[in-house]
Design a protein around this motif. Structure first.
Motif, short mmCIF file in Angstrom:
data_model
loop_
_atom_site.label_atom_id
_atom_site.label_comp_id
_atom_site.label_asym_id
_atom_site.label_seq_id
_atom_site.Cartn_x
_atom_site.Cartn_y
_atom_site.Cartn_z
N ASP A 154 0.84 -1.20 0.00
CA ASP A 154 0.00 0.00 0.00
C ASP A 154 0.88 1.25 0.00
N PHE A 155 0.24 2.38 -0.19
CA PHE A 155 0.97 3.65 -0.37
C PHE A 155 1.81 3.99 0.85
N SER A 156 1.26 3.78 2.04
CA SER A 156 1.98 4.12 3.26
C SER A 156 3.24 3.28 3.40
N GLU A 157 3.14 1.98 3.13
CA GLU A 157 4.30 1.09 3.23
C GLU A 157 5.37 1.47 2.21
N LEU A 158 4.92 1.96 1.06
CA LEU A 158 5.85 2.33 0.00
C LEU A 158 6.63 3.61 0.35
N CYS A 159 5.97 4.56 0.96
CA CYS A 159 6.60 5.86 1.23
C CYS A 159 7.29 5.95 2.58
N ARG A 160 6.86 5.15 3.54
CA ARG A 160 7.40 5.27 4.90
C ARG A 160 8.92 5.14 4.95
N PRO A 161 9.55 4.19 4.22
CA PRO A 161 11.03 4.10 4.29
C PRO A 161 11.73 5.38 3.85
N TYR A 162 11.16 6.11 2.89
CA TYR A 162 11.74 7.39 2.48
C TYR A 162 11.72 8.39 3.64
N LEU A 163 10.61 8.44 4.35
CA LEU A 163 10.48 9.39 5.45
C LEU A 163 11.45 9.05 6.59
N VAL A 164 11.55 7.77 6.91
CA VAL A 164 12.46 7.35 7.98
C VAL A 164 13.90 7.68 7.61
N GLU A 165 14.24 7.47 6.33
CA GLU A 165 15.60 7.76 5.89
C GLU A 165 15.88 9.26 5.94
N LEU A 166 14.92 10.07 5.54
CA LEU A 166 15.09 11.52 5.60
C LEU A 166 15.33 11.98 7.03
N MET A 167 14.62 11.36 7.97
CA MET A 167 14.75 11.74 9.38
C MET A 167 16.16 11.48 9.91
N SER A 168 16.85 10.48 9.32
CA SER A 168 18.17 10.11 9.82
C SER A 168 19.30 10.93 9.21
N ILE A 169 18.99 11.79 8.23
CA ILE A 169 20.02 12.58 7.55
C ILE A 169 20.18 13.93 8.24
N PRO A 170 21.34 14.21 8.81
CA PRO A 170 21.54 15.48 9.51
C PRO A 170 21.34 16.68 8.58
N GLY A 171 20.63 17.67 9.06
CA GLY A 171 20.46 18.90 8.30
C GLY A 171 19.40 18.82 7.22
N GLU A 172 18.73 17.68 7.09
CA GLU A 172 17.73 17.53 6.02
C GLU A 172 16.45 18.31 6.34
N GLY A 173 16.18 18.51 7.64
CA GLY A 173 15.01 19.31 8.01
C GLY A 173 13.83 18.51 8.49
N VAL A 174 13.85 17.21 8.28
CA VAL A 174 12.75 16.35 8.72
C VAL A 174 13.12 15.75 10.07
N ARG A 175 12.29 16.01 11.11
CA ARG A 175 12.53 15.49 12.44
C ARG A 175 11.52 14.39 12.76
#
Length: 464
Positions: A154-175
């Motif tokens: 489903d859409f949530s399962e497909l996009c969630r890994p992107y969000l988690v990865e963004l959260m782990s990148i310093p300075g990316e802006g996603v907390r």
């Protein structure tokens, strides 16, 4: 060059069957077989060439055999690493014949801020193109994140890994606090688009491979909506979807409004000379040399496909290695093509059976089938009207053309677009052309394990 002009060029070079092949040469060698050397150690007083006991410093036969096995193993490892048909290339030097497609993707996504959709046949180099594009985007300062699609996700399962990865990148802006509501509950395209547009400040690219494998229609619909929303919100996040398809409509069916927000990058067949250049680079990396005629034969047999080029080339290199040589000539090419066909037919028995059956039909039908396969190799999707126009010029009547489509029907299917077709095994067209041009004889290839089964049956159940 127009499609018809290119097809005519391919026809002139590929659809003229060669004379029937002679028997296949026996290229097998015994590992560890002693090799006479001019510098062999000779016992004092013995005649040159006479039997001797190993003298001081002489290498025993077992040691020589072990050294031979290690040398062969090392050579095979280099060959597999150099050709590696099953894996995408990691460096732009290995991306043969795709400069125009790469430039198109870079300009549209990195410069104009559009989304990208890369599509083509299996083995055409889509994933390789996206990997090299990702390297260029990274060098330009963008954040590039990869994910694979597939099945009933489903859409949530497909996009969630992107969000988690963004959260782990310093300075990316996603907390974490920004995406916490999306970590354990379903969400839709508008929710994720709002977070990305508000929080992400640097250019970011989501590469989504195997997009065609998504079976959930709602997921595809939400992904299309996400692309549109990200563009409307002027978010720096872009999506590059990669998948097996014959045309753009197969991937964005029902979402025509996406067209102004995306660039489509079709991956078709590439020219023989570009394939040949790729083959020569692979051979050099593997520590092999190759005759020009042998290189041309392998490149022409691949019919525009980098995957087939690597598959055929690796099998030919292994055939040379089995023969105890590091040079690829026409004899080992013949054996290598047979080995590649045997490997494919074992994995795709239904398609291989169709290929063999069509060769028993009248020549006109077999030739019409070859034109259909040639169109598929170059374009993935077959347009019946285009095929008919080409075959009409060569004097094929409607009944012959219909018979060719019918003969291929077990593996050739009508697409959602009227008058167009596609192969369920996108590797099959090149193998059909391999047989049509008499570069191999499928009747000489036995299915692995067939002899073992026959022996068991002849011996009887009691002896099991």
């Amino acid at each position: 060059m127009s499609f018809f002009a290119r097809l005519r060029d391919w026809l002139s070079g590929l659809l003229d069957p060669e004379p029937p092949m002679s028997s296949l040469p026996d290229l097998r060698i015994a590992v560890g077989t002693p090799v006479q050397e001019a510098s062999a150690t000779v016992r004092p007083g013995a005649r040159p060439g006479s039997a001797t006991q190993p003298g001081p410093g002489a290498v025993s036969q077992p040691a020589r055999a072990n050294a031979g096995v290690m040398a062969i193993s090392s050579q095979r490892t280099r060959i597999h690493a150099a050709f590696d048909a099953g894996m995408p290339v990691e460096h732009r030097a290995g991306l043969a014949g795709r400069a125009r497609e790469l430039d198109r993707l870079v300009e549209a996504v990195l410069e104009h801020g559009k989304h990208g959709i890369v599509f083509g046949a299996r083995g055409s180099g889509k994933t390789s193109l996206s990997r090299v594009f990702g390297d260029l985007a990274d060098e330009a300062g963008a954040t590039v994140l990869y994910n694979l699609a597939g099945g009933d996700i489903d859409f949530s399962e497909l996009c969630r890994p992107y969000l988690v990865e963004l959260m782990s990148i310093p300075g990316e802006g996603v907390r974490r606090i920004d995406i916490q509501p999306l970590l354990n509950a379903p969400f839709d395209a508008r929710q994720v688009a709002s977070i990305l547009a508000e929080k992400v400040r640097r250019p970011t690219i989501f590469v989504l491979d195997e997009f065609d494998r998504i079976e959930n229609l709602a997921t595809k619909t939400e992904m299309a909506t996400l692309m549109k929303l990200l563009s409307d919100m002027r978010s720096p996040v872009r999506i590059v979807a990669v998948g097996i398809a014959a045309n753009l409509e197969d991937l964005i069916e029902g979402h025509p409004s996406l067209r102004r927000h995306i660039v489509s990058v079709p991956i078709g067949g590439i020219e023989t000379e570009q394939l040949k250049a790729l083959l020569l680079r692979c051979c050099e990396t593997a520590g092999m040399t190759i005759d020009d005629a042998a290189a041309t034969r392998i490149s022409r047999s691949a019919v525009g496909s980098p995957y087939h080029l690597r598959l055929f080339g690796s099998n030919c290199a292994i055939a040379a290695s089995r023969a105890g040589q590091d040079h690829i000539d026409d004899a080992v090419v013949q054996q290598g093509l047979v080995d590649a066909y045997a490997e494919w037919s074992a994995l795709s028995p239904r398609a291989a059976a169709v290929v063999a059956d069509i060769q028993r039909l009248p020549k006109q039908i077999a030739t019409a089938a070859a034109v259909i396969c040639l169109a598929a190799a170059m374009r993935t999707r077959i347009e019946r009207t285009e095929v008919v126009l080409v075959l009409d010029e060569d004097g094929h009547d409607d009944a012959t053309i219909a018979a060719a489509f019918a003969a291929l029907s077990p593996i050739l299917h009508a697409s959602a677009i009227e008058g167009s077709y596609y192969f369920d095994d996108t590797l099959a067209p090149q193998f059909y052309l391999l047989v049509y041009n008499r570069r191999i004889d499928p009747t000489r290839i036995k299915t692995p394990g067939l002899d073992d089964l026959r022996t068991v049956l002849e011996r009887g159940v009691r002896d099991l």
